[in-house]
Design a protein around this motif. Structure first.
Motif, mmCIF file in Angstrom:
data_model
loop_
_atom_site.group_PDB
_atom_site.id
_atom_site.type_symbol
_atom_site.label_atom_id
_atom_site.label_comp_id
_atom_site.label_asym_id
_atom_site.label_seq_id
_atom_site.Cartn_x
_atom_site.Cartn_y
_atom_site.Cartn_z
ATOM 1 N N TYR A 75 1.024 -0.958 -0.588
ATOM 2 C CA TYR A 75 -0.003 -0.004 0.070
ATOM 3 C C TYR A 75 0.986 1.197 0.296
ATOM 4 O O TYR A 75 1.855 1.520 0.134
ATOM 5 C CB TYR A 75 -0.995 0.193 1.748
ATOM 6 N N GLU A 82 -4.144 -9.385 10.799
ATOM 7 C CA GLU A 82 -4.062 -8.420 9.453
ATOM 8 C C GLU A 82 -4.953 -7.205 10.909
ATOM 9 O O GLU A 82 -5.712 -7.334 10.986
ATOM 10 C CB GLU A 82 -4.968 -8.351 8.277
ATOM 11 N N ASP A 83 -4.009 -5.834 9.650
ATOM 12 C CA ASP A 83 -5.378 -4.294 10.345
ATOM 13 C C ASP A 83 -5.920 -4.450 9.320
ATOM 14 O O ASP A 83 -7.352 -4.023 9.832
ATOM 15 C CB ASP A 83 -4.802 -3.125 10.248
ATOM 16 N N ASP A 101 -9.140 -4.947 2.219
ATOM 17 C CA ASP A 101 -9.254 -4.647 1.351
ATOM 18 C C ASP A 101 -9.344 -4.943 -0.182
ATOM 19 O O ASP A 101 -10.363 -5.650 0.174
ATOM 20 C CB ASP A 101 -8.149 -2.879 0.877
ATOM 21 N N GLY A 132 -7.582 -8.021 -0.608
ATOM 22 C CA GLY A 132 -7.593 -9.306 -0.776
ATOM 23 C C GLY A 132 -6.190 -9.141 -0.936
ATOM 24 O O GLY A 132 -5.841 -11.153 -0.729
ATOM 25 N N LYS A 135 -13.333 -4.839 3.742
ATOM 26 C CA LYS A 135 -14.088 -4.176 3.422
ATOM 27 C C LYS A 135 -14.719 -5.312 1.937
ATOM 28 O O LYS A 135 -14.330 -5.661 1.085
ATOM 29 C CB LYS A 135 -13.346 -3.058 2.438
ATOM 30 N N PHE A 167 -11.789 5.591 3.132
ATOM 31 C CA PHE A 167 -9.942 4.947 3.353
ATOM 32 C C PHE A 167 -10.052 5.763 4.538
ATOM 33 O O PHE A 167 -11.012 6.324 5.294
ATOM 34 C CB PHE A 167 -9.298 5.600 3.126
ATOM 35 N N ASP A 213 -3.034 3.580 8.954
ATOM 36 C CA ASP A 213 -2.130 4.851 8.922
ATOM 37 C C ASP A 213 -2.154 5.571 7.225
ATOM 38 O O ASP A 213 -2.878 5.195 6.684
ATOM 39 C CB ASP A 213 -0.630 4.742 8.354
HETATM 40 P P1 IMP Z 1 -5.157 -4.948 0.010
HETATM 41 O O1 IMP Z 1 -3.952 -6.186 -0.933
HETATM 42 O O2 IMP Z 1 -5.345 -4.446 -0.722
HETATM 43 O O3 IMP Z 1 -5.978 -6.495 1.004
HETATM 44 O O4 IMP Z 1 -4.536 -4.632 1.853
HETATM 45 C C1 IMP Z 1 -4.491 -4.371 2.414
HETATM 46 C C2 IMP Z 1 -3.226 -3.262 3.507
HETATM 47 O O5 IMP Z 1 -3.844 -2.480 2.224
HETATM 48 C C3 IMP Z 1 -3.395 -3.429 4.367
HETATM 49 O O6 IMP Z 1 -2.955 -4.379 5.231
HETATM 50 C C4 IMP Z 1 -3.463 -2.095 5.395
HETATM 51 O O7 IMP Z 1 -2.087 -1.828 5.557
HETATM 52 C C5 IMP Z 1 -3.639 -1.054 3.615
HETATM 53 N N1 IMP Z 1 -5.182 -0.607 3.823
HETATM 54 C C6 IMP Z 1 -5.969 -1.246 3.109
HETATM 55 N N2 IMP Z 1 -6.773 -0.388 2.973
HETATM 56 C C7 IMP Z 1 -6.367 1.128 4.183
HETATM 57 C C8 IMP Z 1 -7.308 1.785 4.381
HETATM 58 O O8 IMP Z 1 -8.649 1.582 4.585
HETATM 59 N N3 IMP Z 1 -6.540 2.856 5.646
HETATM 60 C C9 IMP Z 1 -5.157 2.145 5.347
HETATM 61 N N4 IMP Z 1 -5.071 1.682 5.481
HETATM 62 C C10 IMP Z 1 -5.054 0.691 4.355
#
Ligand code: IMP
Ligand code: MG
Length: 181
Positions: free
Chosen positions: A74, A102-103, A106, A108, A134, A155, A162
């Protein structure tokens, strides 16, 4: 809770601390029920999961180990889709019940990549525990075993999450102000 500026953007309150803590305690009870007697190995993903993990594990009852890993995809407020390798997997996960913490999930992609990487080490099981999900943003199918909250495709920052490195220390969760989105 009022409006906050994180780096160069305005964020407004989304979830108060007590609401977050209630869901974290609920998920910890679910983990205790399922894995309390299995000596799980928790693998929290840095940096975002640090605060969630600290609270989650204070509520987990049973023997367990923790090994923080790192894997980022990210930059700014848009997922890049690019996934880096898992760093810091110091523990031998062969035959272990591992729980990825995980935090937020998004698209995935990060989680799918992490699961695929860990599977090569032949753990006994892999569970996924995320603070936030999400559902509308998911691009790939990811098994989510434990989830504190499902949120809209907005977001958010705070409680470990962060915006360009800032906002992780906020105790509550904030969402990008409508005029900024
Ligand atoms: P993914 O690979 O798209 O699922 O992204 C996952 C990672 O993106 C998470 O572990 C976060 O670090 C970051 N991320 C996704 N959405 C948000 C958000 O709304 N705020 C902050 N970080 C996010
Ligand atoms: Mg993350």
């Amino acid at each position: 809770m009022t409006k906050v500026i994180v780096k160069d953007k305005a964020f407004v309150p989304f979830l108060p601390e007590a609401a977050v803590q209630k869901e974290v305690a609920r998920v910890a009870r679910e983990l205790t029920r399922d894995l309390g007697d299995k000596s799980p190995l928790f693998l929290p993903v840095l940096n975002g999961a640090f605060m969630f993990t600290a609270d989650l594990l204070r509520h987990f009852e049973g023997a367990c180990e923790v090994c923080f890993i790192k894997l980022a995809s990210y930059a700014g407020t848009q997922s890049t889709g690019a996934v880096r390798e898992v760093i810091g997997l110091a523990a031998d996960i062969t035959g272990r019940h591992v729980v990825i913490v995980e935090d937020i999930v998004d698209s995935g992609l990060t989680m799918a990549h992490t699961i695929a990487t860990l599977r090569k080490h032949n753990p006994a099981s892999i569970s996924v525990c995320t603070l936030m999900l999400k559902p509308a943003a998911l691009h790939v199918e990811v098994p989510i075993d434990y989830c504190c909250m499902e949120i809209p495709n907005d977001f958010i920052v705070g409680y470990g999450l962060d915006y360009d490195g800032f906002g992780r220390n906020l105790r509550e969760i904030y969402v990008l102000a409508p005029q900024e989105a």
